[in-house]
Design a protein around this motif. Structure first.
Motif, PDB file in Angstrom:
ATOM      1  N   LYS A  77       0.854  -1.201   0.000  1.00 31.11           N
ATOM      2  CA  LYS A  77       0.000   0.000   0.000  1.00 31.11           C
ATOM      3  C   LYS A  77       0.879   1.236   0.000  1.00 31.11           C
ATOM      4  O   LYS A  77       1.900   1.237   0.666  1.00 31.11           O
ATOM      5  N   TYR A  83      -3.118  -2.979  -5.140  1.00 30.10           N
ATOM      6  CA  TYR A  83      -4.573  -2.966  -5.151  1.00 30.10           C
ATOM      7  C   TYR A  83      -5.135  -3.785  -6.305  1.00 30.10           C
ATOM      8  O   TYR A  83      -6.145  -4.471  -6.156  1.00 30.10           O
ATOM      9  N   GLY A 106     -11.026  -0.426   1.885  1.00 31.04           N
ATOM     10  CA  GLY A 106      -9.617  -0.370   2.249  1.00 31.04           C
ATOM     11  C   GLY A 106      -9.548   0.194   3.660  1.00 31.04           C
ATOM     12  O   GLY A 106      -9.948   1.336   3.887  1.00 31.04           O
TER      13      GLY A 106
END
Length: 175
Positions: A77, A83, A106
């Motif tokens: 991240k 992602y 998230g």
């Protein structure tokens, strides 16, 4: 010292405090960093330095010694590749169960990494107040705008939700 890999000599020599390429065309050893977090939190009362902090400290040293900018591949991240991988995995898992993803969240305690990553990759962002980000006044709130602790980030960051803890947010979803 000669740095090498399993495939053989990689072309870096450290001599008398100077980092030199053994030939002009050689590249640096690949540096893959797990995420740009500067600090992380745990039960310990103070935040601890994270991977991003070490890379930011290493970069000027590397440049001073080699005359070249440190090349870093960031993963984790908030990178897009992380992602994409996570969303593809979730879609595959849902499909194997005969389901379809409707909403993805998230969730994290780091505004600069967790919330920004979720926002930039089309997820619902959830800021939990149990780690790096602390706010005892929040139980569960929508559209919370906060400021980054990084001096280089001037614009405020908005999370779709903020919750006192992950359990509180899950209760809201199931509620």
């Amino acid at each position: 010292a000669v740095v090498s890999t399993q495939s053989g000599h990689y072309g870096r020599v450290l001599t008398r405090g100077q980092l030199r390429a053994s030939d002009k065309k050689s590249s640096q050893l690949p540096l893959i960093a797990c995420n740009p977090d500067l600090v992380w939190a745990s039960e310990y009362h103070l935040p601890r330095l994270a991977c991003g902090a070490f890379v930011h400290m290493l970069a000027p040293l590397y440049e001073e010694m080699s005359g070249r900018e440190l090349e870093v591949t960031w993963i984790g991240k908030p990178t897009e590749v992380t992602y994409k991988y996570a969303l593809n995995s979730l879609r595959e898992q849902a499909a194997s169960l005969g389901q379809q993803l409707n909403e993805v969240y998230g969730i994290g305690d780091n505004v600069d990494v967790d919330v920004v990553g979720a926002n930039n990759n089309g997820l619902n962002s959830v800021l939990v107040c149990t780690g790096l980000y602390k706010n005892e006044k929040i139980d569960l709130t929508r559209n919370v705008t906060v400021r980054s602790k990084r001096a280089s980030v001037v614009d405020p960051i908005t999370a779709d939700y903020a919750a006192s803890n992950i359990g509180r947010f899950i209760d809201h979803l199931l509620g």
